[in-house]
Design a protein around this motif. Structure first.
Motif, mmCIF file in Angstrom:
data_model
loop_
_atom_site.group_PDB
_atom_site.id
_atom_site.type_symbol
_atom_site.label_atom_id
_atom_site.label_comp_id
_atom_site.label_asym_id
_atom_site.label_seq_id
_atom_site.Cartn_x
_atom_site.Cartn_y
_atom_site.Cartn_z
ATOM 1 N N ILE A 126 -15.755 0.346 5.375
ATOM 2 C CA ILE A 126 -16.840 0.851 4.544
ATOM 3 C C ILE A 126 -16.488 2.225 3.982
ATOM 4 O O ILE A 126 -16.685 2.507 2.802
ATOM 5 N N ARG A 127 -15.949 3.086 4.845
ATOM 6 C CA ARG A 127 -15.517 4.413 4.389
ATOM 7 C C ARG A 127 -14.439 4.270 3.320
ATOM 8 O O ARG A 127 -14.435 4.996 2.317
ATOM 9 N N ASP A 128 -13.516 3.354 3.529
ATOM 10 C CA ASP A 128 -12.434 3.118 2.573
ATOM 11 C C ASP A 128 -12.998 2.686 1.214
ATOM 12 O O ASP A 128 -12.549 3.150 0.154
ATOM 13 N N ILE A 129 -13.995 1.819 1.239
ATOM 14 C CA ILE A 129 -14.614 1.343 -0.003
ATOM 15 C C ILE A 129 -15.283 2.494 -0.749
ATOM 16 O O ILE A 129 -15.087 2.680 -1.955
ATOM 17 N N ILE A 130 -16.058 3.285 -0.021
ATOM 18 C CA ILE A 130 -16.819 4.372 -0.636
ATOM 19 C C ILE A 130 -15.896 5.383 -1.325
ATOM 20 O O ILE A 130 -16.079 5.723 -2.501
ATOM 21 N N ARG A 179 -19.192 17.614 -1.682
ATOM 22 C CA ARG A 179 -18.541 18.247 -0.537
ATOM 23 C C ARG A 179 -17.070 17.832 -0.503
ATOM 24 O O ARG A 179 -16.726 16.721 -0.906
ATOM 25 N N PRO A 180 -16.156 18.720 -0.039
ATOM 26 C CA PRO A 180 -14.733 18.358 0.023
ATOM 27 C C PRO A 180 -14.492 17.148 0.934
ATOM 28 O O PRO A 180 -15.140 17.006 1.974
ATOM 29 N N ILE A 181 -13.581 16.304 0.507
ATOM 30 C CA ILE A 181 -13.164 15.151 1.319
ATOM 31 C C ILE A 181 -11.712 15.370 1.740
ATOM 32 O O ILE A 181 -10.869 15.710 0.907
ATOM 33 N N VAL A 182 -11.433 15.195 3.020
ATOM 34 C CA VAL A 182 -10.084 15.368 3.558
ATOM 35 C C VAL A 182 -9.491 13.990 3.826
ATOM 36 O O VAL A 182 -10.121 13.153 4.491
ATOM 37 N N HIS A 183 -8.303 13.733 3.310
ATOM 38 C CA HIS A 183 -7.672 12.425 3.499
ATOM 39 C C HIS A 183 -7.329 12.201 4.964
ATOM 40 O O HIS A 183 -7.548 11.143 5.519
ATOM 41 N N ARG A 184 -6.734 13.192 5.608
ATOM 42 C CA ARG A 184 -6.415 13.240 7.036
ATOM 43 C C ARG A 184 -5.197 12.435 7.471
ATOM 44 O O ARG A 184 -4.723 12.611 8.595
ATOM 45 N N ASN A 185 -4.697 11.546 6.637
ATOM 46 C CA ASN A 185 -3.569 10.727 7.098
ATOM 47 C C ASN A 185 -2.577 10.483 5.967
ATOM 48 O O ASN A 185 -2.083 9.371 5.785
ATOM 49 N N LEU A 186 -2.279 11.543 5.218
ATOM 50 C CA LEU A 186 -1.364 11.425 4.079
ATOM 51 C C LEU A 186 0.065 11.172 4.547
ATOM 52 O O LEU A 186 0.600 11.901 5.375
ATOM 53 N N SER A 187 0.671 10.118 4.004
ATOM 54 C CA SER A 187 2.065 9.769 4.283
ATOM 55 C C SER A 187 2.502 8.763 3.222
ATOM 56 O O SER A 187 1.667 8.287 2.433
ATOM 57 N N PRO A 188 3.788 8.409 3.168
ATOM 58 C CA PRO A 188 4.226 7.448 2.148
ATOM 59 C C PRO A 188 3.538 6.092 2.233
ATOM 60 O O PRO A 188 3.491 5.362 1.240
ATOM 61 N N THR A 189 2.982 5.740 3.402
ATOM 62 C CA THR A 189 2.342 4.429 3.548
ATOM 63 C C THR A 189 1.007 4.338 2.810
ATOM 64 O O THR A 189 0.420 3.259 2.751
ATOM 65 N N CYS A 190 0.510 5.441 2.274
ATOM 66 C CA CYS A 190 -0.729 5.374 1.488
ATOM 67 C C CYS A 190 -0.466 5.765 0.037
ATOM 68 O O CYS A 190 -1.348 6.257 -0.659
ATOM 69 N N LEU A 216 -2.554 6.977 -5.067
ATOM 70 C CA LEU A 216 -3.016 7.286 -3.711
ATOM 71 C C LEU A 216 -4.087 6.275 -3.305
ATOM 72 O O LEU A 216 -4.956 5.929 -4.106
ATOM 73 N N PHE A 217 -4.009 5.795 -2.056
ATOM 74 C CA PHE A 217 -5.036 4.881 -1.576
ATOM 75 C C PHE A 217 -5.150 5.028 -0.050
ATOM 76 O O PHE A 217 -4.558 5.923 0.540
ATOM 77 N N ASP A 218 -5.918 4.158 0.555
ATOM 78 C CA ASP A 218 -6.192 4.148 1.997
ATOM 79 C C ASP A 218 -6.935 5.406 2.445
ATOM 80 O O ASP A 218 -6.347 6.352 2.974
ATOM 81 N N ASP A 240 -8.523 -14.151 -10.933
ATOM 82 C CA ASP A 240 -8.967 -14.150 -12.338
ATOM 83 C C ASP A 240 -7.792 -13.966 -13.289
ATOM 84 O O ASP A 240 -7.848 -13.184 -14.242
ATOM 85 N N ASP A 241 -6.688 -14.670 -12.989
ATOM 86 C CA ASP A 241 -5.479 -14.660 -13.829
ATOM 87 C C ASP A 241 -4.818 -13.281 -13.929
ATOM 88 O O ASP A 241 -4.115 -12.990 -14.900
ATOM 89 N N ARG A 242 -5.048 -12.431 -12.969
ATOM 90 C CA ARG A 242 -4.362 -11.139 -12.932
ATOM 91 C C ARG A 242 -3.872 -10.870 -11.517
ATOM 92 O O ARG A 242 -4.461 -11.321 -10.537
ATOM 93 N N THR A 243 -2.764 -10.136 -11.425
ATOM 94 C CA THR A 243 -2.222 -9.767 -10.116
ATOM 95 C C THR A 243 -3.026 -8.610 -9.541
ATOM 96 O O THR A 243 -3.294 -7.622 -10.225
ATOM 97 N N VAL A 244 -3.403 -8.756 -8.292
ATOM 98 C CA VAL A 244 -4.185 -7.719 -7.619
ATOM 99 C C VAL A 244 -3.594 -7.441 -6.243
ATOM 100 O O VAL A 244 -2.769 -8.208 -5.736
ATOM 101 N N ILE A 245 -4.047 -6.353 -5.650
ATOM 102 C CA ILE A 245 -3.696 -6.028 -4.272
ATOM 103 C C ILE A 245 -4.968 -6.130 -3.437
ATOM 104 O O ILE A 245 -6.015 -5.597 -3.814
ATOM 105 N N ILE A 246 -4.868 -6.854 -2.338
ATOM 106 C CA ILE A 246 -6.023 -7.080 -1.461
ATOM 107 C C ILE A 246 -5.742 -6.470 -0.090
ATOM 108 O O ILE A 246 -4.710 -6.756 0.521
ATOM 109 N N LYS A 247 -6.638 -5.628 0.350
ATOM 110 C CA LYS A 247 -6.507 -4.986 1.656
ATOM 111 C C LYS A 247 -7.546 -5.570 2.603
ATOM 112 O O LYS A 247 -8.751 -5.439 2.377
#
Length: 348
Positions: A101-105, A179-190, A201-203, A86-93
């Motif tokens: 599904i968990r990632d989307i939520i 309820r608290p959500i834990v990322h569980r895999n924090l590192s520079p790659t996310c 922050l993502f992933d 749509d004429d804009r730069t995006v990031i697609i995973k």
């Protein structure tokens, strides 16, 4: 006559393949859509988080059929592409395992925070759903500790600001939902950086929600990024907010020392963790900041006593986060507050 028959068959075969491809996309959409709806009902607490549903053909066009030249980062679990939609730069995973599904939520829930990568929509027509995010111009925070972006070494003030803003995003993840959500895999790659070096922050593929009336989640196995994984989690398979606190402490040391979270010993036969560095294990008094800080930072601060104290306070906080006993680590909200104090300890 035979050649005419052959040519007449080819369009039929092509139409059959196109029909089968459409049917496969329809099956994927129904499967992924039902899973997404189920998780939405369970996690959104009656609140609406509208996102757009993209078609497979739109994402194929946006990435030139997922051309390798569009790849930002890749793994066996998912690939990250940059494309035009749509004429804009995006990031697609594009996911390859059953974690999308968990990632989307969680991405949808976190999109209201300025230091979380904003989810624009998703595509459910692939076997593994794809997520569409806003762009982050500077790309991934590299995983090797050099902290070089666009051939420029990040200055101390920028590193401190990135740490402070990431702590804010993690605090939000831990406290903003029922309820608290834990990322569980924090590192520079996310962690992505936008054009102004603001972290995103993502992933949230491995994120887990702590159930009601519980303080942690007992799992059957543990998954972590080498060098960033909480030793308690690795040993006992128990996830809590303190799991993220430990990983954040390691990340803080990477920012301060400009070292990898893991590295080979001098003989190059043993992979060591940054947290095992002998310079960080001084029992007889305070660690001297000049022995462990990135020389680039030391050059920046020079003989400024306030700036040196700021570095010392940042180090003390990082070391508190990586305490072996989880109860000795601070909560993420206290980490965030302390980083605000440290950042303000020197007036601009």
């Amino acid at each position: 006559m035979a050649s005419k028959t052959l040519f007449s068959i080819i369009p039929c075969v092509k139409r059959k393949e196109e029909k089968e491809e459409k049917e496969e996309r329809k099956r994927s959409f129904l499967k992924n859509g039902s899973m997404l709806l189920k998780d939405l009902i369970a996690s959104c607490d009656g609140k609406s988080h509208p996102i757009r549903c993209y078609s497979a053909s739109e994402l194929i066009r946006a990435t030139n059929n997922f051309d390798p030249s569009c790849v930002i980062d890749g793994s066996p679990f998912a690939d990250l592409y940059r494309g035009i939609l749509d004429d804009r730069t995006v990031i697609i995973k594009k996911h390859y395992v059953d974690k999308a599904i968990r990632d989307i939520i969680i991405s949808m829930q976190m999109s209201t925070h300025k230091n979380s990568l904003k989810l624009l929509g998703c595509c459910l027509e692939f076997d593994g759903p794809a997520l569409v995010f806003e762009n982050a111009g500077k790309g991934l925070l590299n995983n090797h500790g050099s902290l070089v972006v666009d051939n420029e070494l990040l200055p101390w003030k920028t590193r401190l600001r990135i740490a402070r803003q990431l702590a804010s995003a993690l605090t939000y993840l831990h406290t903003a939902f029922p309820r608290p959500i834990v990322h569980r895999n924090l590192s520079p790659t996310c962690i992505l950086l936008d054009d102004d070096y603001v972290p995103k922050l993502f992933d949230f593929s491995d994120s887990i929600t702590i159930p009601p009336d519980q303080l942690y989640v007992q799992e059957n196995f543990a998954k972590w990024t080498v060098g960033y994984g909480d030793p308690y989690y690795q040993k006992h398979y128990i996830s809590s907010e303190k799991t993220d606190v430990y990983s954040f402490g390691v990340l803080s040391l990477v920012f301060l020392m400009r070292r990898r979270a893991t590295y080979w010993n001098e003989a190059r036969n043993v992979l060591q963790c940054l947290t095992e560095n002998p310079k960080l294990n001084v029992s007889d008094g305070q660690i001297q900041i000049e022995t462990i800080a990135d020389p680039k930072i030391l050059k920046e601060v020079g003989g400024d006593e306030q700036a040196q104290q700021q570095l010392q306070d940042f180090l003390a906080l990082a070391l508190l986060c990586i305490q072996e006993k989880t109860e000795a680590r601070p909560d993420m909200i206290d980490v965030a507050k302390e980083l605000v104090r440290i950042d303000k300890s020197i007036l601009p």
